[in-house]
Scaffold this motif. Sequence first.
Motif, PDB file in Angstrom:
ATOM      1  N   VAL A  11       0.863  -1.194   0.000  1.00 53.69           N
ATOM      2  CA  VAL A  11       0.000   0.000   0.000  1.00 53.69           C
ATOM      3  C   VAL A  11       0.898   1.242   0.000  1.00 53.69           C
ATOM      4  N   PHE A  12       0.619   2.148  -0.930  1.00 55.77           N
ATOM      5  CA  PHE A  12       1.314   3.433  -0.970  1.00 55.77           C
ATOM      6  C   PHE A  12       0.309   4.527  -0.591  1.00 55.77           C
ATOM      7  N   PRO A  13       0.420   5.105   0.601  1.00 52.11           N
ATOM      8  CA  PRO A  13      -0.484   6.201   0.922  1.00 52.11           C
ATOM      9  C   PRO A  13       0.003   7.462   0.199  1.00 52.11           C
ATOM     10  N   VAL A  14      -0.727   7.904  -0.810  1.00 51.39           N
ATOM     11  CA  VAL A  14      -0.287   9.072  -1.594  1.00 51.39           C
ATOM     12  C   VAL A  14      -1.319  10.201  -1.514  1.00 51.39           C
ATOM     13  N   GLY A  15      -2.134  10.163  -0.461  1.00 50.49           N
ATOM     14  CA  GLY A  15      -3.202  11.169  -0.346  1.00 50.49           C
ATOM     15  C   GLY A  15      -2.831  12.381   0.493  1.00 50.49           C
ATOM     16  N   GLY A  16      -1.575  12.454   0.930  1.00 52.50           N
ATOM     17  CA  GLY A  16      -1.173  13.584   1.783  1.00 52.50           C
ATOM     18  C   GLY A  16      -1.198  14.906   1.029  1.00 52.50           C
ATOM     19  N   LEU A  17      -1.222  15.993   1.795  1.00 52.12           N
ATOM     20  CA  LEU A  17      -1.381  17.312   1.174  1.00 52.12           C
ATOM     21  C   LEU A  17      -0.063  17.909   0.660  1.00 52.12           C
ATOM     22  N   GLY A  18       1.054  17.448   1.173  1.00 49.74           N
ATOM     23  CA  GLY A  18       2.348  17.969   0.711  1.00 49.74           C
ATOM     24  C   GLY A  18       2.566  19.432   1.057  1.00 49.74           C
ATOM     25  N   THR A  19       2.098  19.837   2.233  1.00 50.72           N
ATOM     26  CA  THR A  19       2.147  21.273   2.571  1.00 50.72           C
ATOM     27  C   THR A  19       3.579  21.808   2.670  1.00 50.72           C
ATOM     28  N   ARG A  20       4.535  20.941   2.969  1.00 50.30           N
ATOM     29  CA  ARG A  20       5.912  21.440   3.099  1.00 50.30           C
ATOM     30  C   ARG A  20       6.498  21.820   1.743  1.00 50.30           C
ATOM     31  N   PHE A  21       5.804  21.410   0.660  1.00 53.33           N
ATOM     32  CA  PHE A  21       6.301  21.751  -0.674  1.00 53.33           C
ATOM     33  C   PHE A  21       5.380  22.721  -1.408  1.00 53.33           C
ATOM     34  N   LEU A  22       4.529  23.436  -0.674  1.00 55.51           N
ATOM     35  CA  LEU A  22       3.725  24.446  -1.344  1.00 55.51           C
ATOM     36  C   LEU A  22       4.645  25.549  -1.885  1.00 55.51           C
ATOM     37  N   PRO A  23       4.363  26.164  -3.038  1.00 58.46           N
ATOM     38  CA  PRO A  23       3.133  26.020  -3.810  1.00 58.46           C
ATOM     39  C   PRO A  23       3.132  24.911  -4.859  1.00 58.46           C
ATOM     40  N   ILE A  24       4.291  24.242  -5.123  1.00 61.37           N
ATOM     41  CA  ILE A  24       4.306  23.300  -6.256  1.00 61.37           C
ATOM     42  C   ILE A  24       3.270  22.193  -6.069  1.00 61.37           C
TER      43      ILE A  24
END
Length: 270
Positions: free
Chosen positions: A7-20
């Motif tokens: 299982v690859f959980p890929v639903g995270g928001l990635g906030t540390r890489f905003l705005p890309i």
Amino acid sequence: MKIRKVVFPVGGLGTRFLPITRAIPKEMLGIIDKPLIHYAFEEAMAAGMDQFILVTRHGKNSIEDYFDYMFTHSQHFNIKNGSVCYVRQNEPRGLGHAVLCAKNLIGDEPFAVMSADDFILHSKSCLGEMTANYDGSNMVAVVRVAPEEVSKYGILDVESESERLVIAKSVDEKPSAAMAKSTHAIVGRYLLSSKVFDVLVNLKPGVGNEIQLTDALLKMIPSIGLTGFKFEGQRFDCGSKEGLLEAILHVASLDKSLKHVIDNFWEKKA
Ligand code: G1P
């Protein structure tokens, strides 16, 4: 029992890489010419996995598009057999919740969970080493971190320790430096009993008001146990800008056609 589902959980928001990450999933950030999720798949394939389950969400369609392409272009993606399927995580409620979303696709067998932003370079496969050492208890990859870093990780409380294994008597999600029982930190590789679903389904939100996989592992210690696996190889925290940059430089430095670019860059700077 052989472990073949991951299982690859890929639903995270990635906030540390905003705005890309408003437009590009963090799992699609590139290490030169391959995205992080591609490396995670390669590690999983080398570990013998053949069923790849991505827990995805709104805005992450480029991951699906990417694997549509990969599964028909064997020069880039040498998958002999296997299938990929997608399940949606409608709201970001934490890693434990993401894993729970895959319940119906796992059934009653042990399975792996991988976080693509923990990028591990190893001559073999970190996950493969774990499956070779799997003994039926829940297993997590662990690495020693600096005391000031413990609050970013799940941290084991050590019952006993050998060269490669850490037997945990407890585990704590993101403790303060003062409260942490050790510096053995969980990185994003897990081998789990399917009994974890029975625990996750009843779990209350924990740190960050999220359903924490670590809290489920803690509850299962009396019945199943929890083992930390000290892996070999080099791990980059590509959930941070520093770690991603370091990983890119490291991969480029290992590539004969690119190493001179880094050398020239530093020569010009000097
Ligand atoms: C998650 C887990 C944490 C683990 C970390 C490894 O945290 O909850 O226990 O140490 O992954 O990368 P996250 O980084 O998603 O906040």
